[in-house]
Design an enzyme around this catalytic site. Sequence first.
Site, PDB file in Angstrom:
ATOM      1  CB  SER A 173       7.648 -48.789  84.257  1.00 14.24           C
ATOM      2  OG  SER A 173       8.281 -48.066  83.239  1.00 14.24           O
ATOM      3  CG  HIS A 211       7.064 -56.015  77.457  1.00 18.10           C
ATOM      4  ND1 HIS A 211       6.616 -56.751  76.384  1.00 18.10           N
ATOM      5  CD2 HIS A 211       8.274 -55.525  77.107  1.00 18.10           C
ATOM      6  CE1 HIS A 211       7.517 -56.714  75.422  1.00 18.10           C
ATOM      7  NE2 HIS A 211       8.544 -55.976  75.839  1.00 18.10           N
ATOM      8  CB  ILE A 246       9.317 -52.483  85.612  1.00 24.93           C
ATOM      9  CG1 ILE A 246       9.624 -51.867  84.238  1.00 24.93           C
ATOM     10  CG2 ILE A 246      10.407 -53.412  86.081  1.00 24.93           C
ATOM     11  CD1 ILE A 246      10.867 -50.981  84.210  1.00 24.93           C
ATOM     12  CB  CYS A 247       9.149 -55.575  82.243  1.00 22.11           C
ATOM     13  SG  CYS A 247       9.546 -56.407  80.688  1.00 22.11           S
ATOM     14  CB  ALA A 248       6.549 -59.636  81.805  1.00 27.93           C
TER      15      ALA A 248
END
Length: 176
Positions: free
Chosen positions: A143, A116, A95-97
């Site tokens: 995500s 992200h 998820i994210c970065a």
Amino acid sequence: MTTKALVVVTDGAEEMETVITIDVTLAGFNSDGPVKCSRNVVILPDRKWSEIDPNSFDAFILPGGLNAAKTFANSKEIGETLKQYEQSGKLIAVICASPIALAKHSIGLGRRITSHPSVSGEFTNQFKYSEDRVVNDGNLITSRGPGTAFEFALEIVRKLKGESKVEQIISPMILK
């Protein structure tokens, strides 16, 4: 059959993305004790990375936070584990970065992913990039960030335990 998932946490990990997904084993990476997350929340991992066999789990989960993502991307151990999971068809959830670790270790090339927005430029040539909140491409779930952490966690549960388990979780947590 018991399903086991492993979340790896290191300094700079994003708190929500870590905590919302941790009804699992939490392994401290590069730390023998408490880990200071991106917003200075301190989390105590269940076990040290050096004390576990990451391949004994069914899912490998990397929370975001830019500093954590950079640590995962630059780690030989994380790269080897990601490659072993990909080769064995086990679930990888990022998820994210932290999808930058996928790019750095050549995991999931040519597959659909998201991240992200701040790191989206890292993926244009290697992946089929999507701006969807959560992307499930077989055994690879990605995500976008803290605001999608519940959706991300539920997609992991869906993949590992099925839709009926997701329905059991949603109602008492008052999720949509």
